[in-house]
Design a protein around this motif. Structure first.
Motif, mmCIF file in Angstrom:
data_model
loop_
_atom_site.group_PDB
_atom_site.id
_atom_site.type_symbol
_atom_site.label_atom_id
_atom_site.label_comp_id
_atom_site.label_asym_id
_atom_site.label_seq_id
_atom_site.Cartn_x
_atom_site.Cartn_y
_atom_site.Cartn_z
ATOM 1 N N ARG A 146 16.230 8.050 5.126
ATOM 2 C CA ARG A 146 15.673 8.338 6.566
ATOM 3 C C ARG A 146 14.783 9.823 6.085
ATOM 4 N N HIS A 147 14.872 10.475 4.973
ATOM 5 C CA HIS A 147 14.172 11.454 4.780
ATOM 6 C C HIS A 147 12.920 11.283 4.037
ATOM 7 N N LEU A 148 12.775 10.325 3.816
ATOM 8 C CA LEU A 148 11.537 9.856 2.986
ATOM 9 C C LEU A 148 10.607 8.850 3.595
ATOM 10 N N HIS A 149 9.278 9.329 3.404
ATOM 11 C CA HIS A 149 8.079 8.644 4.553
ATOM 12 C C HIS A 149 7.078 8.736 3.484
ATOM 13 N N THR A 150 6.344 7.391 3.493
ATOM 14 C CA THR A 150 5.324 6.961 2.886
ATOM 15 C C THR A 150 4.304 6.285 3.397
ATOM 16 N N GLU A 151 2.890 6.597 3.140
ATOM 17 C CA GLU A 151 2.103 5.942 3.766
ATOM 18 C C GLU A 151 1.103 5.622 2.620
ATOM 19 N N SER A 152 0.596 4.005 2.331
ATOM 20 C CA SER A 152 -0.392 3.582 1.659
ATOM 21 C C SER A 152 -1.445 3.074 2.256
ATOM 22 N N PHE A 153 -2.714 3.104 1.756
ATOM 23 C CA PHE A 153 -3.885 2.640 2.385
ATOM 24 C C PHE A 153 -4.472 1.622 1.341
ATOM 25 N N GLY A 154 -5.357 0.971 2.166
ATOM 26 C CA GLY A 154 -6.175 0.012 1.370
ATOM 27 C C GLY A 154 -5.660 -1.203 1.106
ATOM 28 N N ALA A 155 -6.303 -2.426 0.604
ATOM 29 C CA ALA A 155 -5.585 -3.388 0.169
ATOM 30 C C ALA A 155 -5.672 -3.380 -1.405
ATOM 31 N N ALA A 156 -4.605 -3.106 -2.131
ATOM 32 C CA ALA A 156 -4.621 -2.980 -3.466
ATOM 33 C C ALA A 156 -5.076 -4.440 -3.896
ATOM 34 N N PRO A 157 -5.892 -4.702 -5.020
ATOM 35 C CA PRO A 157 -6.178 -6.044 -5.396
ATOM 36 C C PRO A 157 -4.819 -6.445 -5.872
ATOM 37 N N GLY A 158 -5.008 -7.971 -5.939
ATOM 38 C CA GLY A 158 -3.999 -8.849 -6.528
ATOM 39 C C GLY A 158 -4.613 -10.206 -6.810
ATOM 40 N N ALA A 159 -3.979 -11.138 -7.498
ATOM 41 C CA ALA A 159 -4.331 -12.269 -7.736
ATOM 42 C C ALA A 159 -4.696 -13.112 -6.651
ATOM 43 N N PRO A 160 -5.737 -14.156 -6.811
ATOM 44 C CA PRO A 160 -6.331 -14.977 -5.820
ATOM 45 C C PRO A 160 -5.013 -15.750 -5.396
ATOM 46 N N PHE A 161 -4.895 -16.333 -4.108
ATOM 47 C CA PHE A 161 -3.977 -17.372 -3.920
ATOM 48 C C PHE A 161 -4.526 -18.374 -2.779
#
Lengths: 314, 222
Positions: A214-229
């Motif tokens: 509960r002391h750890l907080h992250t924020e990611s951004f953007g759609a990281a690329p991945g394999a098509p599906f």
């Protein structure tokens, strides 16, 4: 939540902060006041794309609670899917649409100390944090891993602050996460925003040193690329091909499939969609580990197929 | 009072709270019935378990007997290199190795001083009555130390600290229900509704709706 409510904005000022980062100051199109937003809040801008429109999240970097204007900083991505290229061409007078600001990454009010770690353009949510923490007289420290031109781009927000440590140059060789995280006073909260690798390493190091989750907080951004599906929509009978550089949510929107969404970064949980079959690669921060293993829901804004196809109850 | 089932905090590294089961104090929505109460705020407790993820450990026992001390020493043996033990109010004769406080107030002061210089990775374990446990938890809350880094095990009397909702008096050692408020003299029905901020159960006027009709007094919190 105000998923759906839109604001009309006008570009009031635009400026290159570095060769790749553009600053935009946005005011209400009707000249009025904008909704207030707390530290760490973001906007989702609706931007034109090759087909229809696309949505991009940007942290607000102005003073928290400022209502005259929103300020954002946009990195021009080499493989831009339209969002950053469009905003890098934006000039004063241009009209934009966006959601109301929302925050899933606010500083914790009960924290005794705020420790921020940023990588690259992941500094943006902390620019509003810094203004609030300085005003409140809070105990804080910011470690910024950046290329020299990124560090220069944000110098006006960071200069002269002895609580800010720059880790410039070759990777982040000068940032020793283990040493840093092993000597933080009780009651510290850790916030990390930047590349996935940096966030994972910081969080895993902290957990290994006995930090409660509960002391750890992250924020990611953007759609990281991945394999098509392939995504099969069981109820509507549609079959969609999701490309390597777009998210499942973006493909659904492009096809006119309505899915409620808000943060577009796997944090808020609004876009949770029932998964009927397929092996998902969960990239969100919302589902618990148990729920990810169970695999009955998927956050379509960030998560993808591990292989082959996903069957969704849409 | 039997030990509750596991208290787990289901949070991803981002700290997003999951729907459903727990709050930051370790209280659980589905455990209340196990303690004979349908009131969701009623805390429940668990057996203290050494948490190997912690780097510094403090174990605080309220008036332990020799059996308790030996039992917990065995249970916490894997952590002994980083473990401090404090005994409060009473301590068994002839045992060494624990710091002893004759009364609760100086122990709580020492606890605040200890936590003020502690680092992330601290774990705290307390065993005792509910008023004792929540006095410890209130100090911990000042340092944002909550479950699961803070573990509470109920031992001993079921006596309660009660908060009079009418005159705001807090009073200790309540074993009977209804109870007399020492502040405003109202006869209070002691509810299972619990305030973590006050570390106390709510006491409300027992005959507010039908003045003079009081339930019989029973010693229910022994």
């Amino acid at each position: 939540m105000r998923a759906g409510a839109e604001l009309a904005l006008r570009v009031a000022a635009a400026q290159m902060l570095s060769p790749t980062i553009r600053y935009l100051r946005l005011t209400a199109a009707d000249g009025g006041l904008l909704p207030a937003a707390g530290p760490g809040a973001h906007l989702v801008l609706t931007l034109p794309a090759r087909t229809g429109s696309t949505h991009r999240s940007y942290s607000l970097i102005g003073a928290p609670d400022a209502r005259e204007a929103y300020e954002i900083a946009v990195r021009r991505e080499a493989a831009s899917r339209g969002g950053s290229a469009f905003l890098h061409a934006a000039e004063p007078g241009m009209l934009l649409r966006c959601t109301w600001p929302a925050s899933h990454f606010a500083p914790v009010s009960t924290a005794r100390r705020h420790l921020m770690i940023a990588g690259g353009v992941g500094i943006t949510p902390f620019l509003s944090y810094l203004q609030r923490l300085r005003a409140d007289g809070s105990d804080y420290a910011l470690h910024y891993c950046a290329r020299p031109d990124d560090a220069r781009a944000f110098e006006r927000w960071l200069a002269g602050d002895t609580a800010v440590t720059l880790h410039c140059g070759t990777a982040r060789s000068t940032l020793n996460l283990s040493a840093l995280l092993s000597r933080q006073p009780l009651g510290t909260h850790l916030y990390v925003c930047g590349p996935q690798g940096l966030m994972a390493e910081a969080v895993n190091t902290a957990l290994g040193l006995g930090w409660p989750a509960r002391h750890l907080h992250t924020e990611s951004f953007g759609a990281a690329p991945g394999a098509p599906f392939t995504a099969v929509l069981a109820r509507s009978g549609l079959t969609l091909q999701v490309g390597a550089h777009e998210s499942l949510l973006e493909r659904l929107e492009a096809e006119g499939v309505v899915v409620a969404s808000l943060c577009r970064g796997g944090a808020c949980g609004v876009c949770a969609t029932e998964l009927l079959a397929g092996e998902p690669e969960h990239r969100d921060h919302f589902l618990s580990e148990a729920e990810k293993v169970e695999g009955r829901r998927i956050m379509v804004c960030t998560s993808r197929a591990r292989s082959g196809e996903l069957v969704l109850n849409l | 009072m039997k030990p509750g089932h596991e208290t787990q905090f289901h949070a991803a590294p981002d700290g997003v709270r999951r729907h459903g089961t727990t709050d930051i104090y370790g209280g659980s929505l589905h455990s209340a019935m196990e303690l004979g109460s349908a009131v969701k705020s009623r805390p429940r407790y668990r057996r203290l378990e050494p948490d190997a993820l912690g780097r510094q450990h403090l174990l605080i026992l309220q008036a332990p007997d020799a059996g308790t001390v030996h039992e917990l020493a065995a249970r916490f043996a894997p952590l002994r290199h980083a473990l401090s033990c404090w005994h409060c109010e009473a301590t068994p004769d002839g045992l060494t190795g624990a710091r002893f406080f004759g009364a609760r107030a100086p122990m709580l002061d020492a606890l605040a001083a200890r936590l003020a210089t502690a680092q992330m990775g601290q774990r705290l374990y307390a065993a005792g009555t509910e008023p004792f446990l929540w006095s410890v938890a209130q100090i911990c809350a000042r340092f944002d130390l909550h479950a699961p880094a803070l573990q509470l095990e109920h031992r001993g009397s079921a006596c309660r600290r009660v908060y009079c909702v009418h005159c705001k008096t807090l009073f200790e050692g309540v074993t009977g229900n209804p109870a007399d408020c020492p502040g405003c003299s109202l006869v209070l029905s002691v509810r299972d509704h619990f305030s973590r901020r006050h570390g106390a159960f709510m006491g409300v006027n027992a005959d507010a709706e039908h003045p003079g009709e009081l339930p019989s007094r029973q010693a229910v919190f022994r």
